[in-house]
Write an enzyme that holds these catalytic residues in place. Structure first.
Site, PDB file in Angstrom:
ATOM      1  N   ASP A 212      -3.121  -3.072  -0.450  1.00 13.11           N
ATOM      2  CA  ASP A 212      -1.797  -2.473  -0.328  1.00 13.11           C
ATOM      3  C   ASP A 212      -1.303  -2.457   1.118  1.00 13.11           C
ATOM      4  O   ASP A 212      -1.783  -1.661   1.920  1.00 13.11           O
ATOM      5  CB  ASP A 212      -1.875  -1.039  -0.874  1.00 13.11           C
ATOM      6  CG  ASP A 212      -0.556  -0.305  -0.844  1.00 13.11           C
ATOM      7  OD1 ASP A 212       0.488  -0.961  -0.666  1.00 13.11           O
ATOM      8  OD2 ASP A 212      -0.569   0.928  -1.003  1.00 13.11           O
TER       9      ASP A 212
ATOM     10  N   ASP B 142       5.945  -4.708   1.068  1.00 10.67           N
ATOM     11  CA  ASP B 142       4.875  -3.878   0.506  1.00 10.67           C
ATOM     12  C   ASP B 142       4.178  -4.563  -0.666  1.00 10.67           C
ATOM     13  O   ASP B 142       4.728  -4.641  -1.757  1.00 10.67           O
ATOM     14  CB  ASP B 142       5.488  -2.538   0.063  1.00 10.67           C
ATOM     15  CG  ASP B 142       4.446  -1.589  -0.505  1.00 10.67           C
ATOM     16  OD1 ASP B 142       3.245  -1.890  -0.425  1.00 10.67           O
ATOM     17  OD2 ASP B 142       4.850  -0.537  -1.038  1.00 10.67           O
TER      18      ASP B 142
END
Ligand SMILES: *[C@@H]1O[C@H](CO)[C@@H](O)[C@H](O)[C@H]1NC(C)=O
Ligand SMILES: *[C@@H]1O[C@H](CO)[C@@H](O)[C@H](O)[C@H]1NC(C)=O
Ligand SMILES: *[C@@H]1O[C@H](CO)[C@@H](O)[C@H](O)[C@H]1NC(C)=O
Ligand SMILES: *[C@@H]1O[C@H](CO)[C@@H](O)[C@H](O)[C@H]1NC(C)=O
Ligand SMILES: *[C@@H]1O[C@H](CO)[C@@H](O)[C@H](O)[C@H]1NC(C)=O
Ligand SMILES: *[C@@H]1O[C@H](CO)[C@@H](O)[C@H](O)[C@H]1NC(C)=O
Ligand SMILES: *[C@@H]1O[C@H](CO)[C@@H](O)[C@H](O)[C@H]1NC(C)=O
Ligand SMILES: *[C@@H]1O[C@H](CO)[C@@H](O)[C@H](O)[C@H]1NC(C)=O
Ligand SMILES: *[C@@H]1O[C@H](CO)[C@@H](O)[C@H](O)[C@H]1NC(C)=O
Length: 403
Positions: free
Chosen positions: A86, A281
């Site tokens: 992430d 992201d």
């Protein structure tokens, strides 16, 4: 992605690190990636070939590609887990065997600290809140509570001893259906809730990798061969040279995540007039606009029948219109025209709204005015290279890049 901004304030005030809400927008010459003639960073490819380690990734798919995940080992002897990688957070977060009753944990493999000879903890508590969850719901509100610990963490044969880990004893239900056990943050240290030096930064500092760069190939499930490369990039996955994206250096340093500037969003070549900044992201499946109005500014150029169906930022289109609605989205990032093809419009049936399909941009924002979040929707059409020393993101085209 993690809620970042308040974390910086709260963790200084209380002994519990709280990452609270991130909230997470014209005119240069546009050159398509394929048109670029020479690599701007010729050394990338070479370094990548020399000392990079790659980890194949699986894909969690539900109507659309949601998250990409791979293997992570924790402890001595190593306990195996699967993890999301992430770029929207910076902690290493896994459930512990203490998490026995939350449906957010029980479906997952949990780390047993009593079986690791290298485990250490001072029992300091933490809480982490995520602004976007594993899926596409506009209000996932995933929260985890746990203790901060240290142990050995390894990916693809690259190990970090004494890595700070957030071991959870409570996770909200949204974590339950995720097809991976934990989350490994690839953002900068500033965004860490547990006070961790991020795993990849440790590899760089320990000289375990030659280049301070990791590469993500988030191909769609139907293509396969998704991959994380640590310490370089995998040129075999690219069909162009890597091109650096203009960074919003100020926001990158304020938030501790990769924030880029974009100068335009166009729908079928019609400009929306939006220019702003965006967190890129890998942990957000779709796109999050700073407000419902910003999302609508894009949607109104696509179809009058895309409507807000959840005031928290969920939009939908009648499913029977998906096939005859064509929207090519171009986002201008410096000299690059980053293209999101029409098949991204629908992310699948809207839960609880028969006949409606959810569209790929959520409104609602992540708590920072003007900040967009661009995730899997875009990353699955490009190869991305993340230089943590220069704090620079570069993109290259792939076989999937829309023409
Ligand atoms: C962990 O995974 C590795 C590689 O997939 C495998 O070789 C090893 O046997 C696994 N270990 C355990 C304890 O499952
Ligand atoms: C598990 O719970 C026990 C008892 O509450 C506590 O002492 C220990 O620190 C916890 N361990 C982890 C890894 O959460
Ligand atoms: C965990 O590691 C960090 C950084 O390596 C160190 O500062 C901390 O003291 C360690 N904590 C424990 C309980 O060993
Ligand atoms: C998620 O958080 C938002 C903002 O705090 C809140 O308005 C919403 O009700 C929450 N959603 C759920 C499902 O808890
Ligand atoms: C990004 O935008 C900010 C504010 O508009 C500007 O100051 C900065 O120079 C931009 N960065 C790049 C690399 O163009
Ligand atoms: C870049 O960041 C600065 C500082 O946060 C912000 O004021 C500016 O609006 C951002 N630039 C763009 C293009 O969004
Ligand atoms: C849209 O097209 C796809 C692929 O051609 C098909 O599977 C799907 O059933 C169609 N959907 C509708 C609502 O017609
Ligand atoms: C798509 O098909 C639907 C249902 O047949 C129709 O209502 C709609 O007007 C069509 N839209 C376009 C852009 O052709
Ligand atoms: C998968 O998609 C369906 C249909 O949109 C939805 O009802 C369900 O909640 C989704 N599952 C997850 C885990 O997101």
């Amino acid at each position: 992605m993690e809620f970042v901004s308040l974390a910086l304030t709260f963790s200084a005030l209380v002994n519990i690190a709280v990452a609270a809400s991130i909230p997470a927008r014209r005119g240069p010459v546009v050159v398509s990636l394929t048109a670029r003639r020479s690599p701007p960073r010729a050394s990338f490819g070479k370094l990548g070939k020399r000392a990079a380690s790659s980890e194949p990734l699986g894909d969690w798919f539900n109507g659309t590609d949601l998250q990409w995940f791979g293997q992570v080992q924790i402890g001595t002897p190593p306990q195996n887990f699967t993890s999301e990688f992430d770029t929207g957070s910076s902690d290493v977060l896994f459930p512990s065997t203490n998490c026995t009753s939350d449906p957010g944990c029980t479906a997952h493999k949990r780390f047993d600290p009593t079986k690791s000879s290298t485990f250490k903890t001072a029992n300091q508590a933490f809480r982490i809140d995520f602004a976007t969850g594993g899926g596409v719901a506009p209000s996932d509100n995933e929260t985890a509570l746990g203790i901060i610990a240290n142990d050995t963490v390894a990916i693809a044969g690259l190990a970090v001893a004494n890595q700070v880990i957030g071991l959870t004893y409570s996770q909200t239900p949204g974590f339950g259906p995720e097809t991976f056990d934990g989350i490994l943050g690839l953002g900068f240290g500033l965004a860490s809730t547990t006070g961790a030096k991020p795993f990849f930064q440790s590899l760089v500092d320990n000289k375990a990798v030659d280049a301070p760069v990791y590469g993500l190939y988030f191909s769609p499930l139907k293509v396969g061969n998704a991959e994380l490369t640590l310490g370089g990039v995998d040129s075999a996955k690219m069909t162009s040279a890597l091109v650096p994206i203009p960074m919003n250096t100020t926001q990158t340093q304020e938030i501790g995540l990769f924030v880029i500037n974009f100068s335009g969003i166009a729908v079928n070549k019609k400009a929306t007039g939006i220019a702003s900044s965006a967190v890129i992201d890998s942990g957000t499946s779709n796109v999050v606009a700073p407000s419902n109005d910003d999302a609508m500014a894009v949607y109104k150029l696509i179809s009058p029948n895309i409507k807000l169906v959840d005031p928290l930022g969920g939009f939908a289109i009648p499913c029977d219109e998906v096939n005859n609605t064509s929207a090519t989205i171009d986002i201008t990032m410096g000299t690059l025209r980053v293209r999101i093809p029409p098949q991204e419009l629908s992310v699948g049936p809207y839960p609880g709204k028969p006949g409606l399909c959810q569209t790929f941009i959520n409104g609602g924002g992540v708590g920072i005015p003007g900040l967009w979040v661009i995730g899997g929707t875009m990353l699955k059409y490009y190869y991305s290279a993340w230089d943590v020393s220069k704090q620079e993101l570069s993109l290259a085209t792939t076989m999937q890049t829309a023409p």
